[in-house]
Design a protein around this motif. Structure first.
Motif, PDB file in Angstrom:
ATOM      1  N   ARG A 247      -4.438   1.072  -6.261  1.00  0.00           N
ATOM      2  CA  ARG A 247      -3.773  -0.083  -5.651  1.00  0.00           C
ATOM      3  C   ARG A 247      -4.792  -1.074  -5.097  1.00  0.00           C
ATOM      4  O   ARG A 247      -4.676  -2.288  -5.297  1.00  0.00           O
ATOM      5  CB  ARG A 247      -2.835   0.386  -4.534  1.00  0.00           C
ATOM      6  CG  ARG A 247      -1.502   0.919  -5.020  1.00  0.00           C
ATOM      7  CD  ARG A 247      -0.696   1.476  -3.872  1.00  0.00           C
ATOM      8  NE  ARG A 247      -1.182   2.794  -3.471  1.00  0.00           N
ATOM      9  CZ  ARG A 247      -0.927   3.378  -2.306  1.00  0.00           C
ATOM     10  NH1 ARG A 247      -0.212   2.755  -1.408  1.00  0.00           N
ATOM     11  NH2 ARG A 247      -1.381   4.575  -2.030  1.00  0.00           N
TER      12      ARG A 247
ATOM     13  N   GLU B 158      -3.956   5.267  -3.919  1.00  0.00           N
ATOM     14  CA  GLU B 158      -4.429   4.195  -3.047  1.00  0.00           C
ATOM     15  C   GLU B 158      -5.641   3.480  -3.632  1.00  0.00           C
ATOM     16  O   GLU B 158      -5.760   2.255  -3.538  1.00  0.00           O
ATOM     17  CB  GLU B 158      -4.773   4.750  -1.663  1.00  0.00           C
ATOM     18  CG  GLU B 158      -5.218   3.662  -0.688  1.00  0.00           C
ATOM     19  CD  GLU B 158      -5.458   4.197   0.708  1.00  0.00           C
ATOM     20  OE1 GLU B 158      -5.934   3.427   1.558  1.00  0.00           O
ATOM     21  OE2 GLU B 158      -5.175   5.393   0.947  1.00  0.00           O
ATOM     22  N   GLU B 159      -6.544   4.229  -4.254  1.00  0.00           N
ATOM     23  CA  GLU B 159      -7.734   3.605  -4.835  1.00  0.00           C
ATOM     24  C   GLU B 159      -7.343   2.635  -5.949  1.00  0.00           C
ATOM     25  O   GLU B 159      -7.890   1.532  -6.053  1.00  0.00           O
ATOM     26  CB  GLU B 159      -8.687   4.670  -5.383  1.00  0.00           C
ATOM     27  CG  GLU B 159      -9.999   4.070  -5.893  1.00  0.00           C
ATOM     28  CD  GLU B 159     -10.910   5.104  -6.526  1.00  0.00           C
ATOM     29  OE1 GLU B 159     -12.062   4.755  -6.846  1.00  0.00           O
ATOM     30  OE2 GLU B 159     -10.464   6.250  -6.730  1.00  0.00           O
TER      31      GLU B 159
ATOM     32  N   MET C 291       0.812  -1.213   0.000  1.00  0.00           N
ATOM     33  CA  MET C 291       0.000   0.000   0.000  1.00  0.00           C
ATOM     34  C   MET C 291       0.850   1.270   0.000  1.00  0.00           C
ATOM     35  O   MET C 291       0.379   2.339  -0.382  1.00  0.00           O
ATOM     36  CB  MET C 291      -0.940   0.002   1.209  1.00  0.00           C
ATOM     37  CG  MET C 291      -2.057  -1.029   1.132  1.00  0.00           C
ATOM     38  SD  MET C 291      -3.177  -0.779  -0.290  1.00  0.00           S
ATOM     39  CE  MET C 291      -2.551  -1.981  -1.458  1.00  0.00           C
ATOM     40  N   ARG C 292       2.112   1.140   0.402  1.00  0.00           N
ATOM     41  CA  ARG C 292       3.009   2.303   0.398  1.00  0.00           C
ATOM     42  C   ARG C 292       3.728   2.487  -0.929  1.00  0.00           C
ATOM     43  O   ARG C 292       4.348   3.515  -1.162  1.00  0.00           O
ATOM     44  CB  ARG C 292       4.076   2.158   1.493  1.00  0.00           C
ATOM     45  CG  ARG C 292       3.597   2.464   2.885  1.00  0.00           C
ATOM     46  CD  ARG C 292       4.787   2.698   3.801  1.00  0.00           C
ATOM     47  NE  ARG C 292       5.647   1.528   3.890  1.00  0.00           N
ATOM     48  CZ  ARG C 292       5.625   0.667   4.898  1.00  0.00           C
ATOM     49  NH1 ARG C 292       4.773   0.838   5.895  1.00  0.00           N
ATOM     50  NH2 ARG C 292       6.447  -0.363   4.923  1.00  0.00           N
TER      51      ARG C 292
END
Length: 383
Positions: free
Chosen positions: A309, A306-307, A300-301
């Motif tokens: 991923r 983020e969406e 996630m980093r």
């Protein structure tokens, strides 16, 4: 000008710093097999006067154990582990390795120079000095575990990971481990012999070693009282449930998908009574769940959107193996916004996730999560 004196590194009698010796002992415990890896390493050492040899494999595939076993069996190996807290920065690596080399080879340095950790110059100088004093049948082998953990922000852009030397003198070798990576982003520019061994290219040998690992828990050890042995406990557990040893070995090795981290966690959880019934492994042992949690946090980093991923990850959980093209076609169903996502953006995310993915042997364009239990755990977290 020389730097102020630093606290000396406490070494084990073999020469490794105590903190690394503990890791070596832990990682090489219950070690079995992997002869095919050691054979290829030894062939490389005999064929080349110097060079870099890299063992590649996904999380839990046994890379660290292989390196620890090699360090155990070859007492002159200089060892470093980049996964330990505080050990993933270039300056700490250079300080530690240079100090080890000075101690082990009795080089004439009381202190490290002030700028010893600014690039590879001082390490390269030490390697040349050691090379000059080695006998014809001697080699200097520096083993570094976990290149994927290195903090690239701790050094100048465009430089080799840990400032590893581009050139090596005779009889000097680096033995490295790392997770799968994009070749163009290896972080290493070297002009000396090099070779990689990808554990994923040896499925049959891996499967044999997995079965040998399980059998090792079932084989009595005459040197230790049976009541103190984990192996005896597993044998008794199988007897209590009237499970045939070969059946247990076959089923567990199949579920392990050649992953030693998963296998070790399941066996140890079984021995402490974590599972009330045999072969019901849907609930993961806490240490394995924590391991997967680290994977998820890193994934996630690794990309800005983020969406995007999360959308890619959900598709990977539900559809695998899958190509980038197929991912792109499914993406509009997963994203709240209507902006099209092109294949390049998806490829960029997957490239950042390579260490947690596997590509099909017959089609490198097909991607899937590296282990079924990781996939199952993810499905419980985000779907």
């Amino acid at each position: 000008m020389n730097s102020p004196s630093r606290p000396p590194i406490t070494n084990h009698p073999r020469g490794h710093p105590t903190e690394f010796e503990q890791i070596i002992q832990e990682k090489s415990h219950n070690f079995v097999g992997r002869e095919f890896v050691f054979t290829v390493i030894n062939e490389f050492l005999h064929r080349n006067n110097q060079g870099y040899f890299t063992i590649i494999g996904p999380p839990g595939s046994g890379k660290s154990a292989i390196l620890a076993k090699y360090a155990t069996d070859n007492v002159d190996v200089v060892y470093y582990n980049a996964e330990l807290h505080g050990k993933n920065r270039a300056n700490e690596f250079l300080r530690n390795i240079c100090t080890q080399l000075i101690h082990q080879y009795s080089l004439n340095y009381t202190f490290l120079p002030d700028n010893a950790t600014e690039g590879s110059w001082f390490l390269s100088s030490l390697l040349q000095q050691i090379s000059d004093q080695l006998q014809p049948n001697q080699k200097l082998i520096i083993a570094i575990d976990g290149l994927n953990f290195i903090d690239r922000n701790s050094q100048s852009p465009g430089t080799n990971l840990f400032y590893l030397p581009r050139y090596l003198p005779d009889k000097v070798y680096f033995l490295l481990t790392r997770r799968p990576f994009l070749r163009e982003k290896s972080g290493l520019l070297i002009e000396t012999p090099s070779q990689s061994l990808d554990l994923a290219d040896y499925p049959e040998q891996n499967q044999q070693d997995i079965q040998a690992y399980i059998q090792n828990y079932l084989t009595p050890n005459e040197e230790i009282p049976p009541t103190l042995l984990e192996k005896r406990d597993l044998k008794s557990w199988l007897s209590d449930y009237q499970i045939n040893e070969q059946e247990f070995c076959d089923r567990l090795s199949s579920q392990s998908d050649n992953n030693f981290m998963y296998l070790s966690a399941i066996i140890n959880a079984t021995l402490v009574g974590f599972y009330p019934k045999p072969f019901q492994y849907n609930q993961l042992p806490p240490n394995l769940a924590a391991y997967y949690q680290q994977h998820l946090q890193n994934m996630m980093r690794s990309a800005p959107d983020e969406e995007l991923r999360l959308a890619i990850l959900k598709i990977l959980i539900q559809h695998q193996p899958i190509t980038v093209e197929a991912l792109a076609k499914l993406m509009p169903q997963r994203l709240a916004h209507t902006i099209d996502v092109d294949e390049y953006e998806i490829e960029e995310v997957l490239e950042n996730w390579l260490e947690y993915l596997k590509q099909q042997q017959n089609n490198r364009d097909d991607y899937s999560l590296y282990h079924s239990s990781f996939r199952h755990w993810l499905s419980q977290q985000i779907i």
